[in-house]
Design a protein around this motif. Sequence first.
Motif, PDB file in Angstrom:
ATOM      1  N   THR A 488      -9.018  31.868  19.237  1.00 47.52           N
ATOM      2  CA  THR A 488      -9.309  33.310  18.747  1.00 47.52           C
ATOM      3  C   THR A 488      -9.649  32.862  17.500  1.00 47.52           C
ATOM      4  OG1 THR A 488      -8.204  34.379  20.801  1.00 47.52           O
ATOM      5  CG2 THR A 488      -9.231  35.638  19.537  1.00 47.52           C
ATOM      6  N   VAL A 489     -10.220  33.303  16.489  1.00 49.77           N
ATOM      7  CA  VAL A 489     -11.122  33.884  15.305  1.00 49.77           C
ATOM      8  C   VAL A 489     -11.459  35.123  15.112  1.00 49.77           C
ATOM      9  CG1 VAL A 489     -10.601  31.281  15.056  1.00 49.77           C
ATOM     10  CG2 VAL A 489     -12.995  32.488  14.691  1.00 49.77           C
ATOM     11  N   THR A 490     -11.522  35.111  14.463  1.00 52.84           N
ATOM     12  CA  THR A 490     -12.168  36.691  13.314  1.00 52.84           C
ATOM     13  C   THR A 490     -14.006  36.146  12.623  1.00 52.84           C
ATOM     14  OG1 THR A 490     -10.737  36.972  11.159  1.00 52.84           O
ATOM     15  CG2 THR A 490     -10.584  37.940  13.343  1.00 52.84           C
ATOM     16  N   ALA A 491     -13.532  34.578  12.292  1.00 56.25           N
ATOM     17  CA  ALA A 491     -14.266  34.515  11.307  1.00 56.25           C
ATOM     18  C   ALA A 491     -14.799  32.753  11.637  1.00 56.25           C
ATOM     19  CB  ALA A 491     -14.763  34.763   9.854  1.00 56.25           C
ATOM     20  N   GLN A 492     -15.582  32.199  11.458  1.00 59.38           N
ATOM     21  CA  GLN A 492     -16.151  30.990  12.006  1.00 59.38           C
ATOM     22  C   GLN A 492     -16.091  30.782  11.471  1.00 59.38           C
ATOM     23  OE1 GLN A 492     -19.625  29.458  12.025  1.00 59.38           O
ATOM     24  NE2 GLN A 492     -19.861  28.899  14.093  1.00 59.38           N
ATOM     25  N   ASP A 493     -15.447  28.988  10.747  1.00 58.42           N
ATOM     26  CA  ASP A 493     -14.871  28.410   9.834  1.00 58.42           C
ATOM     27  C   ASP A 493     -15.081  26.826  10.297  1.00 58.42           C
ATOM     28  OD1 ASP A 493     -13.916  26.397   7.670  1.00 58.42           O
ATOM     29  OD2 ASP A 493     -12.128  27.409   7.479  1.00 58.42           O
ATOM     30  N   LEU A 494     -15.964  26.001  10.265  1.00 56.60           N
ATOM     31  CA  LEU A 494     -16.312  24.489  10.813  1.00 56.60           C
ATOM     32  C   LEU A 494     -15.854  23.179   9.886  1.00 56.60           C
ATOM     33  CD1 LEU A 494     -18.855  25.755  13.450  1.00 56.60           C
ATOM     34  CD2 LEU A 494     -16.570  25.953  13.732  1.00 56.60           C
ATOM     35  N   GLN A 495     -15.896  23.408   9.030  1.00 59.16           N
ATOM     36  CA  GLN A 495     -15.073  22.709   8.115  1.00 59.16           C
ATOM     37  C   GLN A 495     -13.622  21.783   8.560  1.00 59.16           C
ATOM     38  OE1 GLN A 495     -15.482  23.161   3.258  1.00 59.16           O
ATOM     39  NE2 GLN A 495     -14.658  25.173   4.540  1.00 59.16           N
ATOM     40  N   TYR A 496     -13.935  20.297   8.100  1.00 61.97           N
ATOM     41  CA  TYR A 496     -12.536  19.214   8.201  1.00 61.97           C
ATOM     42  C   TYR A 496     -11.726  19.776   7.372  1.00 61.97           C
ATOM     43  CZ  TYR A 496     -14.850  17.353  12.294  1.00 61.97           C
ATOM     44  OH  TYR A 496     -15.666  17.084  12.923  1.00 61.97           O
ATOM     45  N   TYR A 497     -10.806  20.168   7.330  1.00 62.37           N
ATOM     46  CA  TYR A 497      -9.339  20.064   6.838  1.00 62.37           C
ATOM     47  C   TYR A 497      -9.022  18.963   7.351  1.00 62.37           C
ATOM     48  CZ  TYR A 497      -9.539  25.287   6.965  1.00 62.37           C
ATOM     49  OH  TYR A 497      -9.649  26.658   6.330  1.00 62.37           O
ATOM     50  N   ALA A 498      -8.334  18.619   5.790  1.00 67.99           N
ATOM     51  CA  ALA A 498      -7.566  17.590   5.268  1.00 67.99           C
ATOM     52  C   ALA A 498      -6.150  17.294   4.587  1.00 67.99           C
ATOM     53  CB  ALA A 498      -8.134  15.991   4.734  1.00 67.99           C
ATOM     54  N   VAL A 499      -5.229  16.221   4.884  1.00 67.26           N
ATOM     55  CA  VAL A 499      -3.756  16.248   4.730  1.00 67.26           C
ATOM     56  C   VAL A 499      -3.917  14.810   4.626  1.00 67.26           C
ATOM     57  CG1 VAL A 499      -2.793  18.582   5.340  1.00 67.26           C
ATOM     58  CG2 VAL A 499      -2.868  16.252   6.628  1.00 67.26           C
ATOM     59  N   SER A 500      -2.823  14.313   3.613  1.00 67.04           N
ATOM     60  CA  SER A 500      -2.546  12.977   3.087  1.00 67.04           C
ATOM     61  C   SER A 500      -1.187  12.901   3.184  1.00 67.04           C
ATOM     62  CB  SER A 500      -2.938  12.688   2.082  1.00 67.04           C
ATOM     63  OG  SER A 500      -2.423  11.308   1.378  1.00 67.04           O
ATOM     64  N   SER A 501      -0.178  12.162   3.925  1.00 63.73           N
ATOM     65  CA  SER A 501       1.245  11.597   3.894  1.00 63.73           C
ATOM     66  C   SER A 501       1.498  11.727   2.782  1.00 63.73           C
ATOM     67  CB  SER A 501       1.254  10.037   5.450  1.00 63.73           C
ATOM     68  OG  SER A 501       1.377   9.677   4.996  1.00 63.73           O
ATOM     69  N   ARG A 502       0.848  11.479   1.830  1.00 67.96           N
ATOM     70  CA  ARG A 502       1.540  10.291   0.268  1.00 67.96           C
ATOM     71  C   ARG A 502       1.582  11.725  -0.946  1.00 67.96           C
ATOM     72  NH1 ARG A 502       3.137   5.963   1.051  1.00 67.96           N
ATOM     73  NH2 ARG A 502       3.708   6.603  -1.372  1.00 67.96           N
ATOM     74  N   ARG A 503       0.917  12.834  -0.383  1.00 66.69           N
ATOM     75  CA  ARG A 503       0.395  14.124  -1.324  1.00 66.69           C
ATOM     76  C   ARG A 503       1.104  15.246  -0.608  1.00 66.69           C
ATOM     77  NH1 ARG A 503      -2.592  13.521  -5.978  1.00 66.69           N
ATOM     78  NH2 ARG A 503      -3.735  12.277  -5.366  1.00 66.69           N
ATOM     79  N   GLN A 504       2.201  14.590   0.520  1.00 66.28           N
ATOM     80  CA  GLN A 504       3.040  16.251   0.386  1.00 66.28           C
ATOM     81  C   GLN A 504       5.075  15.640  -0.179  1.00 66.28           C
ATOM     82  OE1 GLN A 504       3.382  17.259   4.111  1.00 66.28           O
ATOM     83  NE2 GLN A 504       1.382  18.214   4.565  1.00 66.28           N
ATOM     84  N   HIS A 505       4.982  16.675  -0.027  1.00 67.38           N
ATOM     85  CA  HIS A 505       6.221  17.169  -0.619  1.00 67.38           C
ATOM     86  C   HIS A 505       7.438  17.439  -0.062  1.00 67.38           C
ATOM     87  CE1 HIS A 505       4.949  14.742  -4.205  1.00 67.38           C
ATOM     88  NE2 HIS A 505       3.802  15.918  -4.339  1.00 67.38           N
ATOM     89  N   PRO A 506       8.726  17.548  -0.241  1.00 68.01           N
ATOM     90  CA  PRO A 506       9.485  17.789   1.088  1.00 68.01           C
ATOM     91  C   PRO A 506       9.647  19.566   0.282  1.00 68.01           C
ATOM     92  CG  PRO A 506      10.272  15.723  -0.105  1.00 68.01           C
ATOM     93  CD  PRO A 506       8.941  16.104  -0.937  1.00 68.01           C
TER      94      PRO A 506
END
Length: 506
Positions: A488-506
């Motif tokens: 359920t959303v209030t506004a449409q967002d169809l971009q792909y979101y991205a994450v990297s395992s080498r860019r995350q920190h504790p």
Amino acid sequence: MTDHAARPTHHHRRPPAGRRRTALGTLAGLVLIALIAGTGLALDRTDTAPGTPRTSTTALPFDLPSRHVLRDSPHLVFAHYFPPYPLSLDNRPAEHDYYARNYLTPQGEQGRHASYGGLLRDRPLPVPPAGGDWRLANLEREVRTARDAGLDGFTVDILSLTGVNRERVDLLLRAAHRVDPGFRVVLMPDMTSLHTDPDTLADQLALLAASPSAYRLADGRLVVSPFKAEAQDPTWWSQVMARLSDHGIATALVPVFLDFRANAERFAPISHAFSSWGNRSYARQDNVPGDIRLAHSLGKKWMQAVSVQDARPNQGVYDEAGNTATLRSTWNHAISDGADWVQLTTWNDYSEGSQFAPSLHNGHTYLDISSYYLTRFKTGVWPRIVRDTVYVTSRVQFTDTGAAPLQPRLMRPRPGTAPPRDQVELLTFLTAPATVSARVGTTPHTYRAPVGVHVQDVPLDSGRTEAVVRRAGDTVTAVTTRFPVRRTVTAQDLQYYAVSSRRQHP
């Protein structure tokens, strides 16, 4: 700069048959911006001396070659810089800056974006307010980010000959020279928004050409690369070049077409190279080999468009990028079909959702992946993977969204694009085979991934995705998406979101 002065014009680009999170209201926008404090995403990479490896490449699955090695290549990589969206528009804290107040909310700019749920769905990674010439400092930061990813320079969209967007072009040239005299800026008059005569345009290009960062070939010719060059005929462009010659400036014209095939023959006599703006779906790249062959048969170099995705709430249309399928496909075509140059389209056009630049929703992911392909494009050798890495991409809502209370006019798939899909993509770069365990919402998936680069798609589900890579029982890398998928959303967002395992920190 007033709020009105900051607002760009967004009708200048045609949808790509040749071209070119949801913002949930002000409160939700502010909450989202606040999440940046916990992302651990680096805003910039370590600056190092030319010719030495960058220690910050531990964020990549491979060792990026030295700047000297990359720049020694005849293959050039530029990113299309769009002046309306710098890192900051007003030097205010991110939670209530111009992006938060006016672009990421349907109520922004006196409600002018209400019909499509807000102008943008993503924004540049926020930077803190700064003293002194903060505009110049922020552009210097962008130059460093691009340079340290291996890029040779920017192609800068010249939307106007006066006003704030023109001022940013001047400032970008200055920033490039201050950061790195070897970083090149290609002048790109945007012929969908410039309505002028040949002499006036040439006189303004001559002023910009006075900057040492304006890109010139080894023979001294100034590279001018007009977007939608076919808006004017070759005679008109010959007049521009003649006027530049009166200023003592020889020109290498590199037209970027929306319809390359229809214009190649007639522009060949006045052009140094050719380019097409391309399109943004992995299913529509079959024309690339023929375009490059045609350019080369006419004795011209070819600048290939490489892209991530395209979603335009204000135009009511999006392309199906297939997670990173479009990114990988366009890079592979540039490599295998013999492109001479590459243009990443775009560095920072958030109104088209096509950004490579580090952003709130994607971090450095698309730029990091591009550095891998860029290395192969420039050196002729695929880099060796030395650090296990997993990239996860997915949308944060489903393509069958039928209603969004804050967005009366929804986006629809562009005619001819790939069929819409709801998938999570796990893109692994592994030093050796390993087991990948992914939990999408509450649904587990496990598979064996081979050494090297491997793509695995699994169905999208509500909630977050966690991916863990194990070898011999030990976890070697892991990542969890930062934004949950919602039904359920209030506004449409169809971009792909991205994450990297080498860019995350504790």
